[in-house]
Write an enzyme that holds these catalytic residues in place. Structure first.
Site, PDB file in Angstrom:
ATOM      1  N   SER A  91      -3.903   3.207   2.314  1.00 48.16           N
ATOM      2  CA  SER A  91      -4.135   3.194   3.773  1.00 48.16           C
ATOM      3  C   SER A  91      -2.844   2.680   4.391  1.00 48.16           C
ATOM      4  O   SER A  91      -2.634   1.467   4.470  1.00 48.16           O
ATOM      5  CB  SER A  91      -5.311   2.280   4.140  1.00 48.16           C
ATOM      6  OG  SER A  91      -6.489   2.725   3.521  1.00 48.16           O
ATOM      7  N   LYS A 166      -7.165   7.138   9.424  1.00 52.36           N
ATOM      8  CA  LYS A 166      -7.739   6.065   8.602  1.00 52.36           C
ATOM      9  C   LYS A 166      -7.683   4.713   9.333  1.00 52.36           C
ATOM     10  O   LYS A 166      -8.637   3.933   9.315  1.00 52.36           O
ATOM     11  CB  LYS A 166      -6.975   5.979   7.272  1.00 52.36           C
ATOM     12  CG  LYS A 166      -7.341   4.814   6.385  1.00 52.36           C
ATOM     13  CD  LYS A 166      -8.749   4.904   5.838  1.00 52.36           C
ATOM     14  CE  LYS A 166      -9.117   3.640   5.069  1.00 52.36           C
ATOM     15  NZ  LYS A 166     -10.498   3.655   4.606  1.00 52.36           N
ATOM     16  N   LYS A 235      -4.765  -5.660   7.601  1.00 49.66           N
ATOM     17  CA  LYS A 235      -3.607  -4.745   7.600  1.00 49.66           C
ATOM     18  C   LYS A 235      -3.944  -3.464   8.358  1.00 49.66           C
ATOM     19  O   LYS A 235      -3.164  -2.995   9.199  1.00 49.66           O
ATOM     20  CB  LYS A 235      -3.247  -4.451   6.132  1.00 49.66           C
ATOM     21  CG  LYS A 235      -2.177  -3.426   5.882  1.00 49.66           C
ATOM     22  CD  LYS A 235      -2.694  -2.104   5.326  1.00 49.66           C
ATOM     23  CE  LYS A 235      -3.654  -2.174   4.176  1.00 49.66           C
ATOM     24  NZ  LYS A 235      -4.156  -0.915   3.697  1.00 49.66           N
TER      25      LYS A 235
HETATM   26  P1  NDP Z   1      -6.377  -3.458  -5.109  1.00 51.07           P
HETATM   27  O1  NDP Z   1      -5.769  -4.726  -4.666  1.00 51.07           O
HETATM   28  O2  NDP Z   1      -7.650  -3.493  -5.861  1.00 51.07           O
HETATM   29  O3  NDP Z   1      -5.316  -2.672  -6.030  1.00 51.07           O
HETATM   30  C1  NDP Z   1      -3.976  -2.574  -5.669  1.00 51.07           C
HETATM   31  C2  NDP Z   1      -3.212  -1.780  -6.725  1.00 51.07           C
HETATM   32  O4  NDP Z   1      -1.851  -1.684  -6.313  1.00 51.07           O
HETATM   33  C3  NDP Z   1      -3.209  -2.443  -8.100  1.00 51.07           C
HETATM   34  O5  NDP Z   1      -3.172  -1.424  -9.066  1.00 51.07           O
HETATM   35  C4  NDP Z   1      -1.906  -3.239  -8.073  1.00 51.07           C
HETATM   36  O6  NDP Z   1      -1.346  -3.443  -9.352  1.00 51.07           O
HETATM   37  C5  NDP Z   1      -1.028  -2.281  -7.322  1.00 51.07           C
HETATM   38  N1  NDP Z   1       0.093  -2.931  -6.660  1.00 51.07           N
HETATM   39  C6  NDP Z   1       0.041  -3.898  -5.722  1.00 51.07           C
HETATM   40  N2  NDP Z   1       1.278  -4.187  -5.270  1.00 51.07           N
HETATM   41  C7  NDP Z   1       2.120  -3.390  -5.973  1.00 51.07           C
HETATM   42  C8  NDP Z   1       3.523  -3.227  -5.967  1.00 51.07           C
HETATM   43  N3  NDP Z   1       4.305  -3.937  -5.135  1.00 51.07           N
HETATM   44  N4  NDP Z   1       4.078  -2.319  -6.806  1.00 51.07           N
HETATM   45  C9  NDP Z   1       3.297  -1.594  -7.640  1.00 51.07           C
HETATM   46  N5  NDP Z   1       1.952  -1.701  -7.691  1.00 51.07           N
HETATM   47  C10 NDP Z   1       1.375  -2.592  -6.853  1.00 51.07           C
HETATM   48  O7  NDP Z   1      -6.481  -2.541  -3.811  1.00 51.07           O
HETATM   49  P2  NDP Z   1      -7.550  -1.387  -3.486  1.00 51.07           P
HETATM   50  O8  NDP Z   1      -7.625  -0.440  -4.626  1.00 51.07           O
HETATM   51  O9  NDP Z   1      -8.774  -2.014  -2.940  1.00 51.07           O
HETATM   52  O10 NDP Z   1      -6.813  -0.708  -2.234  1.00 51.07           O
HETATM   53  C11 NDP Z   1      -5.728   0.195  -2.384  1.00 51.07           C
HETATM   54  C12 NDP Z   1      -5.521   0.910  -1.055  1.00 51.07           C
HETATM   55  O11 NDP Z   1      -6.698   1.642  -0.747  1.00 51.07           O
HETATM   56  C13 NDP Z   1      -5.261  -0.047   0.118  1.00 51.07           C
HETATM   57  O12 NDP Z   1      -4.335   0.512   0.991  1.00 51.07           O
HETATM   58  C14 NDP Z   1      -6.651  -0.160   0.765  1.00 51.07           C
HETATM   59  O13 NDP Z   1      -6.550  -0.500   2.145  1.00 51.07           O
HETATM   60  C15 NDP Z   1      -7.211   1.226   0.522  1.00 51.07           C
HETATM   61  N6  NDP Z   1      -8.681   1.340   0.482  1.00 51.07           N
HETATM   62  C16 NDP Z   1      -9.456   0.439  -0.195  1.00 51.07           C
HETATM   63  C17 NDP Z   1     -10.838   0.588  -0.235  1.00 51.07           C
HETATM   64  C18 NDP Z   1     -11.733  -0.355  -0.971  1.00 51.07           C
HETATM   65  O14 NDP Z   1     -12.966  -0.285  -0.772  1.00 51.07           O
HETATM   66  N7  NDP Z   1     -11.224  -1.232  -1.847  1.00 51.07           N
HETATM   67  C19 NDP Z   1     -11.502   1.707   0.478  1.00 51.07           C
HETATM   68  C20 NDP Z   1     -10.586   2.636   1.083  1.00 51.07           C
HETATM   69  C21 NDP Z   1      -9.235   2.435   1.113  1.00 51.07           C
HETATM   70  P3  NDP Z   1      -1.717  -4.740 -10.268  1.00 51.07           P
HETATM   71  O15 NDP Z   1      -2.967  -4.348 -10.996  1.00 51.07           O
HETATM   72  O16 NDP Z   1      -0.552  -4.880 -11.167  1.00 51.07           O
HETATM   73  O17 NDP Z   1      -1.924  -5.891  -9.328  1.00 51.07           O
END
Ligand code: NDP
Length: 290
Positions: A91, A166, A235
């Site tokens: 997002s 979104k 965010k």
């Molecule tokens: P999470 O925090 O669960 O996962 C984040 C992922 O990104 C992890 O795999 C993490 O890796 C990785 N990551 C974080 N920072 C970095 C970086 N600097 N470089 C590389 N990898 C990185 O987030 P969500 O899955 O919940 O959300 C992801 C996106 O989807 C967001 O933008 C959110 O707003 C959106 N979203 C979320 C929903 C939800 O219900 N959760 C619904 C719809 C959209 P590591 O495992 O190593 O920490």
């Protein structure tokens, strides 16, 4: 013809979304910063845990990271494959999508902003809504891959349009979450049984996704399961407010909601679900929504 797909970022959403790709593609590459998650995914779903540079050699590359800034940082230094499509399910920020799409175009790579909605349950069931901005031909190319985890997949316009839709969607949900917290503390202050009130409202004009699922499944039962972190919602409301400011529009409800959600996020404990935003109201009123 898509030979290979890759998924970068196996978080709450990505881990589940990437699993669906294996139903339609024989080569599914996965990478995660904490690499153990990629190895676990490979063991669980038959994907291949690879290095980041190997992942970006796929025909279609998905990413789902917390912010656009994370995606931008990740992309620097990467050698992308000409002719591939990068589909960013983060997002993110519309202006970032425009910049990345222009930069990648110079390398003959298309960038689509393709955020998703439907929470982790939608990712699990493959029923997400996907709102896509960018090149229309690239959308057609990536569509079969997006169909593995999406139910409604909609092309909404040029680069940045998907992220904009979104952000506004999540802002609408946030407005509702705040107003539900205010409405239900008011009802309780007047001695009304909240479960009975909820039944009436869910059969009336005030119902919403928040009253139908978030309130009964997360708040009233005090479970607050972490599936979508409150800082991620803050965010998103911030992105929506920036869009309004860019357009020089006046939007007092949205501006106030952004302040409230940001304050709730700042006050929250680490790893708090978005639904815990109501706890800020509870601390003000000394009324618990249960
Ligand atoms: P999470 O925090 O669960 O996962 C984040 C992922 O990104 C992890 O795999 C993490 O890796 C990785 N990551 C974080 N920072 C970095 C970086 N600097 N470089 C590389 N990898 C990185 O987030 P969500 O899955 O919940 O959300 C992801 C996106 O989807 C967001 O933008 C959110 O707003 C959106 N979203 C979320 C929903 C939800 O219900 N959760 C619904 C719809 C959209 P590591 O495992 O190593 O920490």
């Amino acid at each position: 013809m898509i030979q290979s797909v890759a998924f970068i970022g196996l978080g709450a959403m990505g881990y589940r979304m990437a699993a669906h790709l294996t139903k339609h593609f024989s080569t599914v590459l996965v990478w995660n910063r904490n690499f153990e998650k990629a190895e676990k995914h490979a063991a669980e779903y038959g994907t291949q845990a690879v290095t980041l540079n190997e992942a970006v050699q796929a025909d279609i590359i998905f990413s789902c990271l917390p912010t656009s800034q994370d995606v931008e940082l990740l992309m620097t230094e990467l050698e992308l494959k000409p002719g591939s499509v990068w589909v960013d399910c983060t997002s993110g920020v519309p202006a970032s999508a425009k910049t990345l799409a222009a930069q990648l175009k110079l390398k003959n790579v298309d960038f689509l902003d393709a955020p998703v909605s439907g929470q982790t349950v939608g990712a699990e069931n493959g029923t997400l809504t996907v709102m896509v901005g960018g090149d229309a031909a690239a959308f057609d190319k990536a569509l079969p891959a997006m169909q593995t985890f999406g139910k409604l997949i909609k092309y909404v316009g040029e680069s940045g349009a998907g992220f904009a839709v979104k952000a506004v969607n999540n802002m609408l949900m946030a407005v509702n979450l705040c107003s539900v917290a205010e409405g239900f503390t008011t009802l309780k202050a007047h001695g009304v049984n909240l479960n009975e009130a909820l039944d009436c409202i869910n059969a009336s004009s005030g119902k919403s996704m928040v009253t139908e699922t978030v309130l009964p499944q997360r708040i009233l039962n005090r479970s607050f399961p972490l599936t979508f972190a409150l800082p991620l919602l803050a965010k998103d409301t911030g992105i929506a407010l920036d869009l309004i400011r860019d357009a020089k529009l006046s939007a007092p409800v949205i501006a106030l909601t952004q302040s409230l959600i940001q304050a709730a996020s700042d006050l929250s404990e680490k790893d708090s679900d978005f639904s815990t935003a109501v706890k800020m109201y509870e601390s003000w009123s000394k009324i618990t929504i249960e």
